[in-house]
Design an enzyme around this catalytic site. Structure first.
Site, PDB file in Angstrom:
ATOM      1  N   HIS A  19     -19.961  21.658  10.332  1.00  0.00           N
ATOM      2  CA  HIS A  19     -20.401  20.255  10.326  1.00  0.00           C
ATOM      3  C   HIS A  19     -21.354  20.048   9.150  1.00  0.00           C
ATOM      4  CE1 HIS A  19     -21.519  16.494  12.835  1.00  0.00           C
ATOM      5  NE2 HIS A  19     -22.078  16.352  11.638  1.00  0.00           N
ATOM      6  N   ASN A  23     -21.988  14.438   0.899  1.00  0.00           N
ATOM      7  CA  ASN A  23     -23.088  13.755   0.209  1.00  0.00           C
ATOM      8  C   ASN A  23     -24.438  13.983   0.882  1.00  0.00           C
ATOM      9  OD1 ASN A  23     -22.077  12.404  -2.226  1.00  0.00           O
ATOM     10  ND2 ASN A  23     -20.660  11.447  -0.786  1.00  0.00           N
ATOM     11  N   THR A 103     -16.099  14.607   4.232  1.00  0.00           N
ATOM     12  CA  THR A 103     -16.578  13.519   3.380  1.00  0.00           C
ATOM     13  C   THR A 103     -15.741  12.260   3.611  1.00  0.00           C
ATOM     14  OG1 THR A 103     -17.315  12.938   1.153  1.00  0.00           O
ATOM     15  CG2 THR A 103     -15.174  14.044   1.307  1.00  0.00           C
ATOM     16  N   THR A 104     -16.374  11.109   3.383  1.00  0.00           N
ATOM     17  CA  THR A 104     -15.710   9.825   3.583  1.00  0.00           C
ATOM     18  C   THR A 104     -15.036   9.418   2.278  1.00  0.00           C
ATOM     19  OG1 THR A 104     -17.753   9.324   4.801  1.00  0.00           O
ATOM     20  CG2 THR A 104     -16.118   7.561   4.621  1.00  0.00           C
ATOM     21  N   LYS A 106     -13.874   7.283  -0.598  1.00  0.00           N
ATOM     22  CA  LYS A 106     -14.455   5.987  -0.969  1.00  0.00           C
ATOM     23  C   LYS A 106     -13.636   5.293  -2.034  1.00  0.00           C
ATOM     24  CE  LYS A 106     -18.903   7.847   0.216  1.00  0.00           C
ATOM     25  NZ  LYS A 106     -18.365   9.141   0.640  1.00  0.00           N
ATOM     26  N   GLY A 203     -20.794   8.165  10.677  1.00  0.00           N
ATOM     27  CA  GLY A 203     -21.433   6.926  10.230  1.00  0.00           C
ATOM     28  C   GLY A 203     -22.463   6.462  11.249  1.00  0.00           C
ATOM     29  N   GLU A 233     -24.774  10.221  19.636  1.00  0.00           N
ATOM     30  CA  GLU A 233     -26.008  10.290  18.837  1.00  0.00           C
ATOM     31  C   GLU A 233     -27.017   9.264  19.319  1.00  0.00           C
ATOM     32  OE1 GLU A 233     -24.358  10.316  14.668  1.00  0.00           O
ATOM     33  OE2 GLU A 233     -26.159  11.513  14.341  1.00  0.00           O
ATOM     34  N   ASP A 309     -26.655  17.788   7.218  1.00  0.00           N
ATOM     35  CA  ASP A 309     -26.949  17.267   5.876  1.00  0.00           C
ATOM     36  C   ASP A 309     -28.035  18.153   5.269  1.00  0.00           C
ATOM     37  OD1 ASP A 309     -25.387  14.647   6.024  1.00  0.00           O
ATOM     38  OD2 ASP A 309     -26.665  14.458   7.783  1.00  0.00           O
TER      39      ASP A 309
HETATM   40  C1  6MZ Z   1     -23.464  10.164  11.572  1.00  0.00           C
HETATM   41  C2  6MZ Z   1     -23.539  10.925   9.415  1.00  0.00           C
HETATM   42  C3  6MZ Z   1     -24.689  11.697   9.693  1.00  0.00           C
HETATM   43  O1  6MZ Z   1     -19.189  11.185   3.780  1.00  0.00           O
HETATM   44  O2  6MZ Z   1     -20.509  10.359   1.830  1.00  0.00           O
HETATM   45  N1  6MZ Z   1     -23.240  11.113   8.132  1.00  0.00           N
HETATM   46  N2  6MZ Z   1     -22.937  10.175  10.349  1.00  0.00           N
HETATM   47  N3  6MZ Z   1     -24.571  10.865  11.917  1.00  0.00           N
HETATM   48  C4  6MZ Z   1     -25.222  11.630  11.009  1.00  0.00           C
HETATM   49  N4  6MZ Z   1     -26.367  12.281  11.417  1.00  0.00           N
HETATM   50  C5  6MZ Z   1     -27.583  12.258  10.698  1.00  0.00           C
HETATM   51  N5  6MZ Z   1     -25.039  12.353   8.574  1.00  0.00           N
HETATM   52  C6  6MZ Z   1     -24.138  11.980   7.627  1.00  0.00           C
HETATM   53  O3  6MZ Z   1     -21.555  11.944   3.470  1.00  0.00           O
HETATM   54  C7  6MZ Z   1     -22.513  11.022   3.925  1.00  0.00           C
HETATM   55  C8  6MZ Z   1     -21.990  10.236   5.108  1.00  0.00           C
HETATM   56  O4  6MZ Z   1     -21.824  11.122   6.230  1.00  0.00           O
HETATM   57  C9  6MZ Z   1     -22.114  10.432   7.442  1.00  0.00           C
HETATM   58  C10 6MZ Z   1     -22.489   9.014   7.063  1.00  0.00           C
HETATM   59  O5  6MZ Z   1     -21.355   8.195   7.151  1.00  0.00           O
HETATM   60  C11 6MZ Z   1     -22.938   9.173   5.615  1.00  0.00           C
HETATM   61  O6  6MZ Z   1     -22.804   7.977   4.875  1.00  0.00           O
HETATM   62  P1  6MZ Z   1     -20.202  11.521   2.722  1.00  0.00           P
HETATM   63  O7  6MZ Z   1     -19.845  12.749   1.923  1.00  0.00           O
END
Ligand code: 6MZ
Length: 369
Positions: A19, A23, A103-104, A106, A203, A233, A309
């Protein structure tokens, strides 16, 4: 001193990361450098942004504001490629041997970016990794595709250098429409042979409705694409129950479950991706002593420790194991077994699982376990 020794030991152990948001795993130094560049161009006010980046105490709401900022800074193919390379190198340096990076995809018309070209930029980043061999669904890389196949063929040359298996999960952002979610699933299916192994729903948890994403998720399931969902969450019993009834292959977080949801989760035996530092920093769990890790671990429910993250929360997978060890009293053997069990929950195929089992067996011998 003792703490450092335990941390070193956690680094030395092979680990599986399931997980990690691309980004969200950006190096702090890279984020600051990119933000400074945009500041100089006048696109953002750097001093304001610098504060947001350096402030490590963020609520869940503030974390999503930071993601919006990160996305302003990272809207270029070359930047996406660079971040991917750095993120994989950082996980490999931490002895992560299997990484599922999500990753999302884009779309950014101004930069000529489509969801597909975004993922191609990510794949280019994987092929640029120099410090370690990246295994990315090797068997099919020779087939002609839109990615430069020469660039990635050297990833599978069978050398004995340190190796990391990387699989991609494409995330559906909760802000997306049904059509957009469907586009992401179709892209994942089309790029399966390139190392895309599944779908994630993530998200801001207070945005969007489960029903919006359900058609795309059902389609993914019909096509045998494994799914993991960010689940619970925030308190939302109706959605949590619907998500559990959907029987995803894994869920992330599970912070705001009530008694009935715990009962369901345990009876369905759905593995949970646990992100300790993230949960504390975003205050979705008030303190580690009340974290559900302990209950799930003691109940022998399938769990896997993850970073979520690592850049945004300044952590590493070794840091998460070290934290679990000091908080919940796990010894070295328990930590190693916890890391090893994650093999059973990866989205890669059985051949990869077999190779990971061998890697862990040989590491156990080397570490005298
Ligand atoms: C939900 C999260 C997250 O996709 O641009 N993201 N979504 N809960 C969390 N807990 C803190 N942490 C990250 O990576 C960034 C995106 O991952 C999701 C969010 O949509 C965030 O914009 P990517 O690589």
């Amino acid at each position: 001193m003792e703490k450092q020794r335990e941390m070193d030991w956690c680094v030395s152990m092979p680990k599986i990361e399931l997980h990690a948001h691309l980004n969200g795993s950006i190096r702090g130094s890279t984020l600051l450098e990119l933000a400074r560049g945009l500041g100089e161009k006048g696109t953002i006010v750097f001093s304001e942004v610098e504060h947001a980046i350096l402030n490590s105490d963020r609520s869940l709401h503030e974390v999503f504001k930071l993601f919006d900022l990160i996305h302003i800074v990272t809207t270029d193919h070359t930047i996406v490629t660079r971040i991917t390379r750095e993120v994989v190198e950082d996980f490999a340096a931490d002895n992560v041997v299997y990484l599922e990076l999500r990753t999302t995809p884009k779309r950014n018309d101004l930069k000529g970016m489509t969801k597909q070209s975004y993922i191609e930029a990510v794949l280019k980043g994987l092929s640029d990794v120099a410090t370690v061999d990246v295994d990315l669904a090797c068997q099919d890389l020779s087939t002609k595709n839109s990615v430069d196949s020469c660039a990635i063929s050297n990833l599978c040359d069978g050398t004995t250098r340190k190796k990391i298996y990387v699989r991609l999960l494409l995330s559906i952002d909760r802000r997306e429409s049904t059509e957009s979610a469907m586009e992401t699933v179709k892209l994942a299916l089309a790029m399966r042979h390139l190392g895309v192994a599944g779908i994630d729903l993530s998200g801001n948890p207070i945005v969007g409705k489960w029903e919006t994403f359900l058609p795309a998720l059902k389609f993914a399931r019909e096509e045998d694409l494994p799914i993991t969902l960010h689940c619970g969450e925030v308190p939302n019993p109706v959605e949590i129950q619907a998500m559990l009834d959907f029987l995803p292959r894994r869920i992330g977080h599970a912070c705001c479950f009530g008694e009935e949801e715990w009962r369901m989760l345990k009876s369905y035996k759905i593995p949970v991706e646990i992100c300790l530092t993230s949960n504390i920093r975003t205050e979705t769990i008030s303190s580690l002593d009340v974290h559900h890790f302990a209950d799930l671990y003691n109940a022998e429910h399938p769990i896997v420790l993850c970073t979520d993250d690592s850049g945004v929360f300044s952590t590493s997978l070794s840091g998460e194991y070290s934290l679990a060890s000091s908080t919940f009293g796990l010894g070295r053997i328990e930590m190693f077994r916890l890391a090893q069990k994650a093999i059973e929950f990866v989205f890669a195929d059985d051949a990869v699982k077999g190779e990971l089992r061998q890697m862990f067996d040989s590491a156990a011998r080397k570490l005298n376990l």
